[in-house]
Design a protein around this motif. Structure first.
Motif, mmCIF file in Angstrom:
data_model
loop_
_atom_site.group_PDB
_atom_site.id
_atom_site.type_symbol
_atom_site.label_atom_id
_atom_site.label_comp_id
_atom_site.label_asym_id
_atom_site.label_seq_id
_atom_site.Cartn_x
_atom_site.Cartn_y
_atom_site.Cartn_z
ATOM 1 N N ALA A 11 0.824 -1.211 0.000
ATOM 2 C CA ALA A 11 0.000 0.000 0.000
ATOM 3 C C ALA A 11 0.858 1.260 0.000
ATOM 4 C CB ALA A 11 -0.939 -0.009 1.208
ATOM 5 N N PHE A 12 1.969 1.242 0.737
ATOM 6 C CA PHE A 12 2.794 2.441 0.824
ATOM 7 C C PHE A 12 3.462 2.761 -0.503
ATOM 8 C CE2 PHE A 12 4.914 5.833 2.765
ATOM 9 C CZ PHE A 12 6.253 5.820 2.397
ATOM 10 N N ALA A 13 3.861 1.729 -1.251
ATOM 11 C CA ALA A 13 4.470 1.969 -2.558
ATOM 12 C C ALA A 13 3.470 2.642 -3.490
ATOM 13 C CB ALA A 13 4.952 0.653 -3.163
ATOM 14 N N ALA A 14 2.217 2.200 -3.444
ATOM 15 C CA ALA A 14 1.175 2.820 -4.265
ATOM 16 C C ALA A 14 0.928 4.264 -3.823
ATOM 17 C CB ALA A 14 -0.116 2.013 -4.165
ATOM 18 N N PHE A 15 0.901 4.469 -2.518
ATOM 19 C CA PHE A 15 0.677 5.813 -1.983
ATOM 20 C C PHE A 15 1.785 6.766 -2.406
ATOM 21 C CE2 PHE A 15 1.631 8.882 1.379
ATOM 22 C CZ PHE A 15 0.436 9.570 1.451
ATOM 23 N N GLU A 16 3.037 6.326 -2.265
ATOM 24 C CA GLU A 16 4.168 7.180 -2.625
ATOM 25 C C GLU A 16 4.184 7.492 -4.123
ATOM 26 O OE1 GLU A 16 7.601 8.468 -0.876
ATOM 27 O OE2 GLU A 16 5.568 9.061 -0.325
ATOM 28 N N ALA A 17 3.892 6.474 -4.933
ATOM 29 C CA ALA A 17 3.908 6.686 -6.380
ATOM 30 C C ALA A 17 2.844 7.699 -6.798
ATOM 31 C CB ALA A 17 3.694 5.355 -7.106
ATOM 32 N N LEU A 18 1.649 7.582 -6.221
ATOM 33 C CA LEU A 18 0.579 8.509 -6.576
ATOM 34 C C LEU A 18 0.867 9.911 -6.046
ATOM 35 C CD1 LEU A 18 -2.098 8.839 -7.989
ATOM 36 C CD2 LEU A 18 -3.261 8.106 -5.893
ATOM 37 N N ARG A 19 1.409 9.987 -4.838
ATOM 38 C CA ARG A 19 1.762 11.304 -4.287
ATOM 39 C C ARG A 19 2.775 12.004 -5.184
ATOM 40 N NH1 ARG A 19 5.912 13.257 -1.940
ATOM 41 N NH2 ARG A 19 6.943 11.230 -1.729
ATOM 42 N N LYS A 20 3.762 11.247 -5.674
ATOM 43 C CA LYS A 20 4.769 11.842 -6.549
ATOM 44 C C LYS A 20 4.151 12.338 -7.855
ATOM 45 C CE LYS A 20 9.052 9.626 -5.082
ATOM 46 N NZ LYS A 20 10.194 8.809 -5.515
ATOM 47 N N GLN A 21 3.134 11.632 -8.332
ATOM 48 C CA GLN A 21 2.457 12.075 -9.551
ATOM 49 C C GLN A 21 1.783 13.427 -9.338
ATOM 50 O OE1 GLN A 21 2.308 10.651 -12.721
ATOM 51 N NE2 GLN A 21 3.957 9.382 -11.925
ATOM 52 N N TYR A 22 1.153 13.595 -8.186
ATOM 53 C CA TYR A 22 0.530 14.888 -7.879
ATOM 54 C C TYR A 22 1.594 15.985 -7.825
ATOM 55 C CZ TYR A 22 -4.123 13.055 -6.807
ATOM 56 O OH TYR A 22 -5.370 12.496 -6.894
ATOM 57 N N GLU A 23 2.729 15.690 -7.202
ATOM 58 C CA GLU A 23 3.787 16.690 -7.093
ATOM 59 C C GLU A 23 4.360 17.043 -8.461
ATOM 60 O OE1 GLU A 23 6.719 15.312 -4.392
ATOM 61 O OE2 GLU A 23 5.539 15.799 -2.610
ATOM 62 N N ALA A 24 4.620 16.005 -9.263
ATOM 63 C CA ALA A 24 5.229 16.236 -10.571
ATOM 64 C C ALA A 24 4.316 17.035 -11.493
ATOM 65 C CB ALA A 24 5.592 14.900 -11.219
#
Length: 236
Positions: A11-24
């Motif tokens: 779950a954390f890997a998915a959370f981090e990946a999606l958070r980075k997409q918002y930032e990028a």
């Protein structure tokens, strides 16, 4: 339901990946808002059934008159994991904020529903530990296939964070109040992340008294949980 070619990730890997997409994408100006947006997006998809999930340990207990038709008896999949049914996420969504906890780092989700207060007329509880989600169903980005990894292609880790981004403007105040609170009172009794709500409520109250901006609860939960685990593993 998961598909035969499901790609399970923590779950954390998915959370981090999606958070980075918002930032990028620069969709939100504040790092804290990106954290909340990622959490909200994943929870929406889990609760709607669009994002299949499974857990290493799963419990779910409802009154016999539960209005939503229950899933068949829980059974482990070929990897020894329990598919998380929609009844679990329906209960999680219905529970009041103070009666549910979620930890993206550990992948732990828990809730208790007071039927009289929610209007359901049903009491229930659930716990899903070590949550994994199907990366193939995550929005707007792809994950490497097993064949890519075997070929030795270099793939950035979804949990690595790029450097250089300044901390959110609330972080120094939160860190200060958290450190002082633990120094003065210690940590609550318990195991794992027991007592995280007590600590977060107390730190938020201290910030409010000092007219400091409070972060979103879901933003600081992983940090507080990690601190509790490290202190307890050290015997403190």
């Amino acid at each position: 339901m998961s598909t035969p070619d499901a790609r399970w990730v923590p779950a954390f890997a998915a959370f981090e990946a999606l958070r980075k997409q918002y930032e990028a994408a620069n969709y939100y100006a504040d790092d804290e808002v990106c954290w909340k947006a990622a959490s909200d997006a994943l929870l929406r998809r889990l609760q709607s059934g669009q994002l299949p999930s499974r857990a290493s340990l799963l419990t779910e207990d409802w009154d016999n008159s539960f209005e939503i038709e229950p899933e068949p008896p829980l059974r482990r999949d070929a990897d020894g994991m329990f598919p998380v049914p929609l009844t679990f996420w329906a209960g999680f969504a219905a529970a009041f904020p103070i009666r549910k906890e979620w930890d993206w780092l550990a992948g732990d989700f828990e809730f208790k529903v007071d039927g009289k207060r929610t209007g359901w007329g049903e009491n229930g509880s659930g716990s899903a530990l070590g949550l994994e989600v199907d990366a193939n169903q995550l929005p707007h980005f792809s994950w490497p296939r097993p064949s890519d990894e075997r070929a030795g292609e270099s793939v950035p880790s979804p949990v690595q964070r790029g450097g250089g981004r300044p901390a959110a403007n609330w972080w120094p105040d939160f860190a200060e109040e958290l450190a002082i609170y633990i120094h003065e009172t210690g940590i609550p009794e318990g195991q794992g992340h027991d007592g995280q709500s007590t600590i977060i409520d107390a730190v938020f109250a201290r910030m409010s008294e000092r007219k400091k901006t409070e972060p979103g609860r879901g933003t600081v939960q992983p940090v507080v949980n990690a601190i509790l685990r490290r202190l307890r593993s050290a015997g403190n």
